[in-house]
Every structure is written in C-alpha cells, then in structure tokens.
Scaffold this active site. Structure first.
Site, PDB file in Angstrom:
ATOM      1  N   GLU A 123       0.884  -1.280   0.070  1.00  0.00           N
ATOM      2  CA  GLU A 123       0.003   0.041   0.100  1.00  0.00           C
ATOM      3  C   GLU A 123       1.077   1.224   0.167  1.00  0.00           C
ATOM      4  O   GLU A 123       1.483   1.505   1.046  1.00  0.00           O
ATOM      5  CB  GLU A 123      -0.962  -0.087   1.293  1.00  0.00           C
ATOM      6  CG  GLU A 123      -2.156   0.716   1.020  1.00  0.00           C
ATOM      7  CD  GLU A 123      -1.897   2.533   1.262  1.00  0.00           C
ATOM      8  OE1 GLU A 123      -1.723   2.999   0.307  1.00  0.00           O
ATOM      9  OE2 GLU A 123      -1.931   2.706   2.262  1.00  0.00           O
TER      10      GLU A 123
ATOM     11  N   CYS B 114      -2.796   8.668   2.859  1.00  0.00           N
ATOM     12  CA  CYS B 114      -2.450   8.307   1.360  1.00  0.00           C
ATOM     13  C   CYS B 114      -3.912   8.548   0.462  1.00  0.00           C
ATOM     14  O   CYS B 114      -3.583   8.777  -0.637  1.00  0.00           O
ATOM     15  CB  CYS B 114      -2.058   6.819   1.579  1.00  0.00           C
ATOM     16  SG  CYS B 114      -2.999   5.763   2.240  1.00  0.00           S
TER      17      CYS B 114
END
Length: 261
Positions: free
Chosen positions: A38, A72
């Site tokens: 990720e 993010c």
C-alpha cells in the site's frame, strides 16, 4: 534487521505500507513470499455539473485537509467542470478560511501541525516551486514551524510536485475540465492509482468513470478519503499491489487448498 523480515523465507507474507521506492525494492528482495503493498497516491476528485455542489464542498473540505493532508487517500487533485469551477474555488476558499487551527486533541480544532518541521518545509518548498512554475495561489501557503496553512492552488500541471507527486500535506490543486472523457484522462494522467472520488448524479457518467479510471476504488458522491474496514482497499500502478481490509488481509495470510474426492 528490518530487511531480514523481507528476505527470510520463513516469513510467508510481506505486507508493507509506505513509499513506492521502498515498497517496490522490498518486493524485488522478497523472494517467493506473497507481497501486499500500500504505497500511497495523489487521489483525484471529479466534480460534475450534475453534482450537489453544496454537499461536494463540505466533503471536499474534509478530504482536502483532514489529518493536514497526511493520509495516502488525501483528496489532492480536484477536477471540476468549467461551468461550476469558479464557484467551487471561491466557496472552498471561504470555507477553508474558517478552519480553526490548534491542538488536535481539542474537538473544536479542524487542522493542526504536520508531523515535523522538515516535512512542513518540504511542502512549503513544493508550493513555492509550483507558483514559480505558473500555479495560482488561492489561499494559504505560509508556514510557521511545523504548521502549514491549508493551501489551495489552481492552474497546476504535471511538471509540479504538488500535482504529480504525493504531497502528504494540506495542499490541493484544482483544475477544470470540459467533457467527462477529459476528466477521466486527467484523473488517469498520474503514476498513482489508489482511489478516486466522483460527484455526479448521472449514471452514465458514473459507469464510465468506474470502468475507465485506473484506481483500486471509485467513491461515488464522496471524496477518495472515504474508507471502511470491510472494503477491499488498495491500488494499482505505483499505489501498490493487493488489497487490505479485514477479509482481504485474512485471505492474503491463507493458502487456498482443495480436496477432490
């Protein structure tokens, strides 16, 4: 020591959250083990003429500046139809001016310091560099120690770090578009592909965005900052590999096995 966890074959799964440079390097060194990455992004949000603009503005403010942009799935790039772009920019500027800064432990506070002064200086430099390259500063841009004002820029392009890279700070870029195909092209014109928000009440537009935008998740009538634990969460391109989320993380930690009798 940390790299031994990556290379040792006794560990059957590598799950990493961090930067693309480190994540892909780990994958190259991981041998035969499963890998879940990720790696962040610079998420886009498309605002179409059919959207509820008041609702979009409220959610855009959250997506733009929650956690001071240090997440993010920060809503970093706003792609707004030309017919509503000026109104969107002006209203978002007014709402941003009303954000209260201070101690994040205070429930009345909307925005606070960045993680450290070094990162605040980095983002401040990116802002100034973008302005020198032709971006227009709508509001913010000033720093005091590790606190950076929530910042809105327009007229951004892919040569600017605030647009092309993961800014990981309280900065957003707003550009306009004419057709939904143009909006999709702008959303896809990045090395990242984590999530994308699409504000529209036109089913055909939504279907086209879902099929053509290169991301792990499309969030309808909300910003890409939205995430629930039960979602298959993750991205494509430089945003990573595989999916997080409770069920999906459990699947990554298992091997399918079948008995045929």
């Amino acid at each position: 020591t940390g790299n031994l966890l990556v290379t040792d074959e006794r560990f059957k799964l590598l799950s990493f959250t961090g930067s693309p440079d480190i994540g892909w390097k780990m994958k190259a060194q991981s041998g035969k083990k499963k890998v879940v990455l990720e790696l962040g992004g610079n998420a886009a949000t498309i605002i179409t003429p059919s959207a509820d603009l008041k609702d979009a503005l409220t959610k855009a403010l959250m997506g733009a500046f929650a956690y001071s942009g240090q997440i993010c799935i920060h809503a970093q790039r706003f792609i707004v139809h030309s017919s509503v772009c000026d109104t969107f920019v002006n209203e978002l500027k007014n709402q941003t001016a009303n954000l209260k800064s201070g101690n994040p432990l205070d429930a009345q506070i909307d925005i606070s310091n960045m993680i450290d002064e070094a990162n605040a200086i980095r983002v401040e430099n990116w802002i100034n560099e973008a302005i020198q390259q032709g971006a227009k500063l709508i509001c913010g841009g000033k720093r005091n120690g590790s606190y950076l004002e929530p910042t809105i820029l327009t007229n951004c392009n892919h040569n600017m770090k605030v647009y092309a890279e993961e800014v990981f700070g309280p900065v957003i870029c707003i550009n306009s578009y004419e057709t939904i195909e143009d909006a999709i092209q702008q959303a896809n014109n990045t090395k990242f592909g984590l999530q994308c928000g699409v504000f529209t009440n036109d089913k055909n537009e939504l279907d086209k965005c879902f099929k053509q935008i290169e991301v792990g998740g499309v969030i309808h009538n909300h910003v890409p900052t939205l995430r629930y634990d039960q979602m298959p969460y993750g991205g494509v391109k430089d945003s990573g590999l595989g999916r997080e989320g409770v069920k999906y993380a459990m699947h990554d930690m298992l091997e399918p096995k079948i008995l045929v009798k």
